[in-house]
Design an enzyme around this catalytic site. Structure first.
Site, PDB file in Angstrom:
ATOM      1  CG  ASP A   1      -0.919  -5.545   0.238  1.00  0.00           C
ATOM      2  OD1 ASP A   1      -0.437  -4.521   0.740  1.00  0.00           O
ATOM      3  OD2 ASP A   1      -2.083  -5.593  -0.226  1.00  0.00           O
TER       4      ASP A   1
ATOM      5  N   GLY B   1       0.827  -1.210   0.000  1.00  0.00           N
ATOM      6  CA  GLY B   1       0.000   0.000   0.000  1.00  0.00           C
ATOM      7  C   GLY B   1       0.856   1.251   0.000  1.00  0.00           C
ATOM      8  CG  PHE B   2       0.288   6.096   0.746  1.00  0.00           C
ATOM      9  CD1 PHE B   2       1.388   6.725   0.180  1.00  0.00           C
ATOM     10  CD2 PHE B   2      -0.387   6.733   1.792  1.00  0.00           C
ATOM     11  CE1 PHE B   2       1.822   7.957   0.653  1.00  0.00           C
ATOM     12  CE2 PHE B   2       0.035   7.963   2.262  1.00  0.00           C
ATOM     13  CZ  PHE B   2       1.151   8.567   1.705  1.00  0.00           C
TER      14      PHE B   2
ATOM     15  CG  ASP C   1      -7.503 -11.305   3.447  1.00  0.00           C
ATOM     16  OD1 ASP C   1      -7.596 -10.950   4.635  1.00  0.00           O
ATOM     17  OD2 ASP C   1      -8.218 -10.862   2.534  1.00  0.00           O
TER      18      ASP C   1
ATOM     19  CE1 TYR D   1      -9.239   2.574   8.349  1.00  0.00           C
ATOM     20  CE2 TYR D   1      -9.798   4.663   9.387  1.00  0.00           C
ATOM     21  CZ  TYR D   1      -8.859   3.825   8.822  1.00  0.00           C
ATOM     22  OH  TYR D   1      -7.551   4.243   8.722  1.00  0.00           O
TER      23      TYR D   1
HETATM   24  P1  NAD Z   1      -3.537   1.772   1.690  1.00  0.00           P
HETATM   25  O1  NAD Z   1      -4.940   1.433   1.398  1.00  0.00           O
HETATM   26  O2  NAD Z   1      -2.694   2.366   0.599  1.00  0.00           O
HETATM   27  O3  NAD Z   1      -2.751   0.503   2.251  1.00  0.00           O
HETATM   28  C1  NAD Z   1      -3.366  -0.538   2.951  1.00  0.00           C
HETATM   29  C2  NAD Z   1      -2.757  -1.847   2.453  1.00  0.00           C
HETATM   30  O4  NAD Z   1      -3.324  -2.936   3.190  1.00  0.00           O
HETATM   31  C3  NAD Z   1      -3.078  -2.112   0.982  1.00  0.00           C
HETATM   32  O5  NAD Z   1      -1.899  -2.512   0.319  1.00  0.00           O
HETATM   33  C4  NAD Z   1      -4.121  -3.226   1.028  1.00  0.00           C
HETATM   34  O6  NAD Z   1      -4.130  -4.030  -0.130  1.00  0.00           O
HETATM   35  C5  NAD Z   1      -3.692  -3.970   2.289  1.00  0.00           C
HETATM   36  N1  NAD Z   1      -4.774  -4.739   2.922  1.00  0.00           N
HETATM   37  C6  NAD Z   1      -6.033  -4.321   3.211  1.00  0.00           C
HETATM   38  N2  NAD Z   1      -6.725  -5.301   3.820  1.00  0.00           N
HETATM   39  C7  NAD Z   1      -5.878  -6.373   3.929  1.00  0.00           C
HETATM   40  C8  NAD Z   1      -6.014  -7.675   4.447  1.00  0.00           C
HETATM   41  N3  NAD Z   1      -7.168  -8.099   4.980  1.00  0.00           N
HETATM   42  N4  NAD Z   1      -4.952  -8.519   4.366  1.00  0.00           N
HETATM   43  C9  NAD Z   1      -3.787  -8.115   3.797  1.00  0.00           C
HETATM   44  N5  NAD Z   1      -3.604  -6.888   3.276  1.00  0.00           N
HETATM   45  C10 NAD Z   1      -4.644  -6.013   3.347  1.00  0.00           C
HETATM   46  O7  NAD Z   1      -3.553   2.760   2.952  1.00  0.00           O
HETATM   47  P2  NAD Z   1      -2.381   3.519   3.725  1.00  0.00           P
HETATM   48  O8  NAD Z   1      -2.701   4.968   3.674  1.00  0.00           O
HETATM   49  O9  NAD Z   1      -1.052   3.056   3.281  1.00  0.00           O
HETATM   50  O10 NAD Z   1      -2.668   3.046   5.212  1.00  0.00           O
HETATM   51  C11 NAD Z   1      -1.868   2.062   5.867  1.00  0.00           C
HETATM   52  C12 NAD Z   1      -2.331   1.897   7.316  1.00  0.00           C
HETATM   53  O11 NAD Z   1      -2.229   3.153   8.005  1.00  0.00           O
HETATM   54  C13 NAD Z   1      -3.785   1.435   7.456  1.00  0.00           C
HETATM   55  O12 NAD Z   1      -3.849   0.523   8.533  1.00  0.00           O
HETATM   56  C14 NAD Z   1      -4.524   2.704   7.805  1.00  0.00           C
HETATM   57  O13 NAD Z   1      -5.668   2.447   8.572  1.00  0.00           O
HETATM   58  C15 NAD Z   1      -3.480   3.471   8.591  1.00  0.00           C
HETATM   59  N6  NAD Z   1      -3.736   4.919   8.528  1.00  0.00           N
HETATM   60  C16 NAD Z   1      -3.423   5.631   7.402  1.00  0.00           C
HETATM   61  C17 NAD Z   1      -3.718   6.982   7.348  1.00  0.00           C
HETATM   62  C18 NAD Z   1      -3.369   7.836   6.150  1.00  0.00           C
HETATM   63  O14 NAD Z   1      -3.744   9.013   6.142  1.00  0.00           O
HETATM   64  N7  NAD Z   1      -2.671   7.346   5.141  1.00  0.00           N
HETATM   65  C19 NAD Z   1      -4.355   7.604   8.435  1.00  0.00           C
HETATM   66  C20 NAD Z   1      -4.668   6.832   9.541  1.00  0.00           C
HETATM   67  C21 NAD Z   1      -4.345   5.492   9.587  1.00  0.00           C
END
Ligand code: NAD
Ligand code: UDP
Length: 313
Positions: A32, A11-12, A57, A144
């Site tokens: 992932d 992910g990001f 997953d 969420y």
């Molecule tokens: P994102 O959606 O880009 O990354 C999440 C990753 O998790 C993705 O690669 C997705 O494919 C993977 N994923 C989702 N469900 C899954 C599962 N059941 N099993 C395996 N992989 C799974 O989001 P992000 O912005 O990179 O966020 C990463 C983490 O940081 C998350 O937990 C999010 O809640 C937390 N977060 C992010 C932000 C933000 O602003 N970017 C803010 C608060 C919290």
């Protein structure tokens, strides 16, 4: 050599973290399910012999031997996490039980990524870690918010019952290169709209606020939290610079001077929090961490990324 599992590693934020850990010399297992993750985010790491990719997953158990686990698996964009709300809840509950169980078996330290969403639509401002939040348990964001609240509870209870070494951070809105251009979050929406000459979609009157942290600052804070030995948290990690969405739109248009985009107002989604700003006193004291990159500098880097990304499409 240390072996580190990064769930949500494609992910990001996960992809930036994998990069930093490899630079530090760790062995990295990126796990992932590719729901919102993208192969492009980690393609440049694939040739590294210390990098391994697992399609899995976290809702299903997994057996691995690792020293540290960063748990990022969970969609973060409201559009993505509301697409299949029950799955989102399972990821933050069953999934987190699986990750904590794995950590317990191999005595790994876990850093869990929680969120400012645990504060809901806050009636205390800025938000400190001891504020309990104001969350609608049956609203569209609850899959969420409440999932992440259960996950925090699971983490502290595994710590108390099983002496598991856990660390919890509450991440505030974070942005930067590799955010999926189509993921629906405000910064990726505004930048891609401005680059395409489309109107910037402001939800509601645009007076709601968010505080935006650049990804490099966030990852630095996350790794400092994992490495310190004193505190399980939660600790807020975010940039206290607070902007209304109207101000953010202005900043994005300033960063893309050639854009002819206008601003259009569309309906505000239900339960959209009115204000959001981290109190980072705890992170400063515990980790000696403060963000170094302000919104203008971060937008410049992010716009450069989207220019390339959109040119390829
Ligand atoms: P994102 O959606 O880009 O990354 C999440 C990753 O998790 C993705 O690669 C997705 O494919 C993977 N994923 C989702 N469900 C899954 C599962 N059941 N099993 C395996 N992989 C799974 O989001 P992000 O912005 O990179 O966020 C990463 C983490 O940081 C998350 O937990 C999010 O809640 C937390 N977060 C992010 C932000 C933000 O602003 N970017 C803010 C608060 C919290
Ligand atoms: N938002 C907006 N236009 C968009 C996308 C989002 O005005 O195209 C607003 C949204 O209503 C919220 C803020 O921007 O008030 C941040 O939204 P995002 O989805 O990025 O994250 P949130 O903090 O709501 O989870």
């Amino acid at each position: 050599m240390r072996s580190v599992l990064v769930t949500g590693g494609a992910g990001f934020l996960g992809s930036h973290l994998c990069e930093r850990l490899l630079e530090r010399g760790d062995n990295v297992i990126c796990l992932d399910n590719f729901f919102t993750g993208r192969k492009e985010n980690i393609l440049h790491l694939m040739g590294n012999p210390r990098f391994e990719l697992l399609r899995h997953d976290i809702v299903e158990p997994i057996v691995l031997e690792v020293d540290q686990i960063y748990n990022l698996a969970c969609p973060a964009s409201p559009v993505a996490y509301q697409y299949n709300p029950i799955k989102t809840i399972k990821t933050s509950t069953v999934g987190v039980v699986n990750i904590l169980g794995l950590a317990k078996r191999c005595k790994a330290r876990v850093l869990h990524c929680s969120t400012s969403e645990v504060y809901g639509d806050p009636d205390v401002h800025p938000q400190r870690e001891d504020y309990w939040g104001h969350v609608n348990p049956i609203g569209p964001r609850s899959c969420y918010d409440e999932g992440k609240r259960v996950a925090e509870s699971l983490c502290v209870n595994y710590h108390h019952e099983h002496k598991l070494q856990v660390r919890i951070i509450r991440i505030f809105n974070t942005y930067g290169p590799r955010m999926d251009p189509d993921d629906g979050r405000v910064i990726s929406n505004f930048i891609t709209q401005a680059l395409r000459g489309q109107p910037l979609t402001i939800y509601g009157d645009g007076m709601q606020t968010r505080s935006f942290c650049y990804c490099d600052d966030l990852i630095r804070g996350m790794m400092l939290m994992m490495e310190q030995d004193h505190e399980i948290g939660p600790v807020n990690i975010g940039n206290p610079g607070e902007y209304t969405m109207l101000q953010l739109a202005e900043e994005v248009l300033r960063a893309i001077p050639e854009s002819r985009s206008t601003i259009s107002h569309v309906p505000l989604p239900q339960d959209d929090p009115k204000q959001r700003c981290p109190d980072i006193t705890k992170a400063k004291a515990l980790l000696d961490w403060t963000p170094a990159i302000d919104l203008q500098a971060g937008l410049e880097k992010t716009v450069a990324y989207y220019r390339k990304e959109l040119a390829c499409k």
